[in-house]
Design a protein around this motif. Structure first.
Motif, PDB file in Angstrom:
ATOM      1  N   ALA A  73       0.836  -1.203   0.000  1.00  0.00           N
ATOM      2  CA  ALA A  73       0.000   0.000   0.000  1.00  0.00           C
ATOM      3  C   ALA A  73       0.871   1.255   0.000  1.00  0.00           C
ATOM      4  O   ALA A  73       0.635   2.199  -0.757  1.00  0.00           O
ATOM      5  N   GLU A  74       1.907   1.248   0.830  1.00  0.00           N
ATOM      6  CA  GLU A  74       2.773   2.415   0.923  1.00  0.00           C
ATOM      7  C   GLU A  74       3.520   2.659  -0.392  1.00  0.00           C
ATOM      8  O   GLU A  74       3.632   3.790  -0.873  1.00  0.00           O
ATOM      9  N   LEU A  75       4.000   1.563  -0.983  1.00  0.00           N
ATOM     10  CA  LEU A  75       4.717   1.647  -2.244  1.00  0.00           C
ATOM     11  C   LEU A  75       3.806   2.213  -3.345  1.00  0.00           C
ATOM     12  O   LEU A  75       4.186   3.102  -4.106  1.00  0.00           O
ATOM     13  N   THR A  76       2.599   1.689  -3.405  1.00  0.00           N
ATOM     14  CA  THR A  76       1.653   2.122  -4.434  1.00  0.00           C
ATOM     15  C   THR A  76       1.379   3.622  -4.326  1.00  0.00           C
ATOM     16  O   THR A  76       1.474   4.364  -5.308  1.00  0.00           O
ATOM     17  N   VAL A  77       1.062   4.070  -3.116  1.00  0.00           N
ATOM     18  CA  VAL A  77       0.704   5.478  -2.944  1.00  0.00           C
ATOM     19  C   VAL A  77       1.893   6.380  -3.254  1.00  0.00           C
ATOM     20  O   VAL A  77       1.750   7.419  -3.906  1.00  0.00           O
ATOM     21  N   ASN A  78       3.076   5.955  -2.826  1.00  0.00           N
ATOM     22  CA  ASN A  78       4.234   6.810  -3.077  1.00  0.00           C
ATOM     23  C   ASN A  78       4.639   6.849  -4.549  1.00  0.00           C
ATOM     24  O   ASN A  78       5.069   7.891  -5.048  1.00  0.00           O
ATOM     25  N   PHE A  79       4.487   5.748  -5.240  1.00  0.00           N
ATOM     26  CA  PHE A  79       4.729   5.764  -6.691  1.00  0.00           C
ATOM     27  C   PHE A  79       3.660   6.605  -7.384  1.00  0.00           C
ATOM     28  O   PHE A  79       3.934   7.335  -8.322  1.00  0.00           O
ATOM     29  N   TYR A  80       2.442   6.490  -6.904  1.00  0.00           N
ATOM     30  CA  TYR A  80       1.323   7.193  -7.537  1.00  0.00           C
ATOM     31  C   TYR A  80       1.467   8.706  -7.399  1.00  0.00           C
ATOM     32  O   TYR A  80       1.261   9.452  -8.354  1.00  0.00           O
ATOM     33  N   ARG A  81       1.823   9.152  -6.187  1.00  0.00           N
ATOM     34  CA  ARG A  81       1.985  10.598  -5.963  1.00  0.00           C
ATOM     35  C   ARG A  81       2.995  11.190  -6.929  1.00  0.00           C
ATOM     36  O   ARG A  81       2.872  12.321  -7.354  1.00  0.00           O
ATOM     37  N   ARG A  82       4.018  10.423  -7.243  1.00  0.00           N
ATOM     38  CA  ARG A  82       5.067  10.914  -8.140  1.00  0.00           C
ATOM     39  C   ARG A  82       4.684  10.752  -9.604  1.00  0.00           C
ATOM     40  O   ARG A  82       5.475  11.030 -10.493  1.00  0.00           O
ATOM     41  N   ASN A  83       3.478  10.243  -9.834  1.00  0.00           N
ATOM     42  CA  ASN A  83       2.961  10.015 -11.183  1.00  0.00           C
ATOM     43  C   ASN A  83       3.799   9.008 -11.964  1.00  0.00           C
ATOM     44  O   ASN A  83       3.884   9.057 -13.182  1.00  0.00           O
ATOM     45  N   TYR A  84       4.434   8.061 -11.236  1.00  0.00           N
ATOM     46  CA  TYR A  84       5.135   6.976 -11.910  1.00  0.00           C
ATOM     47  C   TYR A  84       4.122   6.011 -12.517  1.00  0.00           C
ATOM     48  O   TYR A  84       4.398   5.366 -13.518  1.00  0.00           O
ATOM     49  N   ILE A  85       2.990   5.856 -11.839  1.00  0.00           N
ATOM     50  CA  ILE A  85       2.044   4.803 -12.204  1.00  0.00           C
ATOM     51  C   ILE A  85       0.605   5.303 -12.216  1.00  0.00           C
ATOM     52  O   ILE A  85       0.294   6.360 -11.678  1.00  0.00           O
TER      53      ILE A  85
END
Lengths: 245, 427
Positions: free
Chosen positions: B93-105
């Motif tokens: 969950a933490e990985l997903t949100v942090n990648f998402y905030r950076r617009n990686y995914i």
């Protein structure tokens, strides 16, 4: 016929079109910058940008042509292509004769170039939405740099406002020295000419590094196809990509 | 299990997940919530492209590569000697949100090896997406794998939380499945697939306000070339999955030899990328062009022609239907012309309501005249090349000699390279 000049904004362009319609004029050229050489031999008429007249013109286009025509006009306008104003004016003039059916003539010389430009700008906006890379700064702001071929900031701002409403973010178009900034309430387009990147938060590099690991691992070695990757992700998109820069 | 760093875990669990080819993030319009993060873009968005040319849209990862099953084709099979690891639901969950905030995914595609039992695994997966949706208030796209044999109540619970679910058919026939995946029964795959299909239909009748249930639908994947199943067999199964169960996508994955096993092709064989490409073309024809599988393939020719795309092949077998008059022909017939796609057929239909279309205008409408010229007329006008002999016409329609030979060099690769295309089926 004369050369008509406006301030380079979409509102300014709409005001100019409204003036042309009222006066029944046909422009030889529409420009946004002064050019002294031409100005010596031809008369240049400058039209002052007028918010109210611009809005009225846009409403008229939506009613007599279609809301889709308004979208096409703005999108094609943002291509900032040399001479786009005259193309837009021809599309509008054609639209005034055929009304809502305007876009059913995609092969017509007044319509085809507008469709083509709007498609190109729309594609660029869509790609840019994917390749924006936010970095967290020491101040808790999120900062991203892009260099899109067309002026797409206004087209992508609503997307990030809806998606990342709880982040203070800024997307910097370095090619145009412009930025669109969101303060958790509204987005604004401003001039912005920062060189380099602002200082980043302590955890930023760790996340970037995990992302690079992920990116390298997700490719299937037996299917390596650099040509296809290159085709999908040309060099100009890679400059600010965390995983490829 | 040895102790690994987060970085090492990500590498391992991504390598174990990458053979699942789906990366679509389209078809859902989930909105953001107050104080939340993320939404789903209906068109889908690609964020990057990896070295194999595939688009990267979702964080595609396994919760764990530990597995009690022993499927012959799978890297994570029980009997394979690889490093095993797992992530906690909190870490994902933490990985997903942090990648998402950076617009990686664009979101998460979560799958897992089967730990202990299917139900136990399904519960772990649900715990992860629940944490994302409820604790992190994440409203981005989530694609969740269903575990074959999981309890129907868990399947339903999962479907209420995510945008897409999928369960992989892997092999098109019962015999192939029994041979290579002895722990999975065909029923353990079809039962949840039917259940999801039924719940999606039921949800449709509840009206727009009801809470969403897998708004982006379900998909599946079939491995190509690990067993002798023909294209006819594969496409017939796909057609039924689309028509009867309303699946959104069937993915075809050319088998990449990762395992030495007497039941499988040798490690030295190369993935059948051209065959995979042809299957995707046929799949598009079935989904967007109104073709039936038995129009493209039959017992006499059970495999797609490697030389020609299946639509051109069909047109060459049915020259009596051409030329098609673009000013009159029905939309469904326009779609059957080589060189006319969904977009250009739509433009033709729109344009001819107000005018007669001339031959030279068709290019502006997006028609590929290089191919269409042999099959159309516009107000009676033609390219003058309609009476060519079958051999001559086929020669003209074969891909140019410019392309280097060998399937590895294939540059056109329809695998979700542009998510926008999912709407019209345009490549």
């Amino acid at each position: 016929m004369a050369i008509w000049r406006y301030d380079g904004t979409f509102t300014g362009f709409l005001t100019l079109c409204a003036t042309l319609v009222t006066q029944g004029e046909e422009p030889e050229k529409i420009v946004s910058r002064e050019n002294n050489q031409e100005d010596l031999f031809t008369s240049v008429i400058f039209v002052e940008s007028d918010e109210a007249r611009g809005e009225k013109m846009l409403a008229a286009i939506a009613a007599r042509l279609s809301p889709e025509s308004c979208r096409l006009l703005l999108t094609a306008f943002l291509s900032e292509t040399e001479g786009v104003e005259l193309l837009l004016w021809r599309y509008l003039s054609f639209g005034r004769t055929v009304g809502a059916n305007c876009d059913r003539y995609p092969a017509h010389p007044a319509v085809a170039p507008i469709h083509r430009l709007a498609r190109a700008v729309g594609r660029e906006a869509h790609s840019t939405m994917g390749i924006v890379r936010f970095q967290e700064t020491t101040g808790g702001q999120w900062y991203a740099t892009v260099e899109p071929a067309y002026h797409v900031l206004e087209l992508i701002a609503p997307h990030f406002a809806a998606r990342c409403g709880e982040m203070n973010w800024l997307i910097h178009d370095r090619r145009r020295d412009l930025a669109v900034a969101w303060n958790k309430a509204e987005w604004r387009l401003t001039t912005f000419d920062l060189r380099g990147v602002p200082p980043l938060s302590a955890g930023e590099e760790a996340w970037a590094s995990l992302w690079r690991s992920y990116f390298a691992s997700v490719a299937i070695p037996e299917r390596t196809n650099r040509r296809l990757q290159q085709q999908q992700l040309p060099k100009r998109f890679r400059k600010y990509l965390t995983e490829l820069a | 299990m040895e102790t690994l760093t987060l970085d090492e875990k990500i590498k391992l669990l991504t390598e174990s997940a990458r053979y699942d080819v789906s990366c679509s993030s389209s078809g859902s319009s989930r909105a953001n919530t107050k104080g939340g993060i993320g939404n789903a873009a209906t068109s889908g968005i690609c964020h990057s492209w990896s070295a194999d040319g595939r688009c990267v849209s979702l964080l595609k990862i396994l919760l764990t590569n530990v597995c009690v099953y022993d499927c012959a084709y799978c890297l994570n099979r029980r009997s394979n000697d690889i490093r095993r690891t797992s992530l906690t639901p909190e870490e994902v969950a933490e990985l997903t949100v942090n990648f998402y905030r950076r617009n990686y995914i664009e979101g998460l595609f979560l799958s897992s090896g089967v730990v202990r039992t299917p139900d136990y695994t399904m519960e772990l997966l649900i715990k992860t997406v629940r944490r994302l949706r409820e604790k992190e208030r994440f409203n981005g796209y989530i694609h969740l794998k269903l575990v074959p044999g999981a309890d129907p109540l868990l399947v339903e619970e999962a479907g209420r939380l995510v945008d897409r679910v999928s369960i992989n058919l892997e092999l098109p026939s019962r015999e192939s499945l029994a041979l290579l995946a002895p722990d999975k029964s065909r029923d353990s795959i079809f039962v949840p697939m039917r259940q999801v299909s039924g719940l999606i239909t039921a949800r449709r009748d509840e009206g727009r306000r009801a809470p969403p249930f897998v708004p982006a639908g379900q998909s599946t994947q079939v491995i190509i070339g690990a067993t002798p199943d023909s294209d006819l067999k594969i496409m017939t199964v796909s057609e039924q999955l689309y028509r009867r169960l309303g699946l959104k996508r069937v993915y075809y994955s050319a088998y990449v030899p990762v395992m030495v096993d007497p039941r499988l092709p040798p490690l030295t064989s190369t993935p059948l990328l051209l065959r995979e490409h042809r299957l995707y073309q046929a799949d598009w024809l079935i989904r967007f062009y109104g073709f039936a599988a038995d129009e493209l393939l039959d017992a006499g020719a059970p495999n797609l022609d490697p030389e020609l795309d299946p639509k051109t092949g069909w047109a060459l077998r049915h020259r009596e239907l051409f030329p098609v008059e673009v000013n009159r022909a029905a939309y469904q017939l326009l779609l059957r012309v080589p060189g006319i796609g969904v977009r250009s057929a739509q433009r033709i239909v729109r344009a001819r309501k107000v005018q007669r279309i001339r031959l030279e205008e068709l290019m502006q409408l997006g028609v590929v005249m290089k191919r269409a010229r042999y099959f159309i007329s516009a107000d009676g006008a033609t390219s003058g090349e309609l009476d060519l002999s079958p051999e001559r016409l086929k020669g003209l329609l074969l891909p140019g000699k410019k392309r280097r030979s060998g399937p590895e060099q294939l540059s056109l690769f329809p695998l979700e390279t542009r998510d926008v295309s999912a709407i019209t089926g345009e490549l």
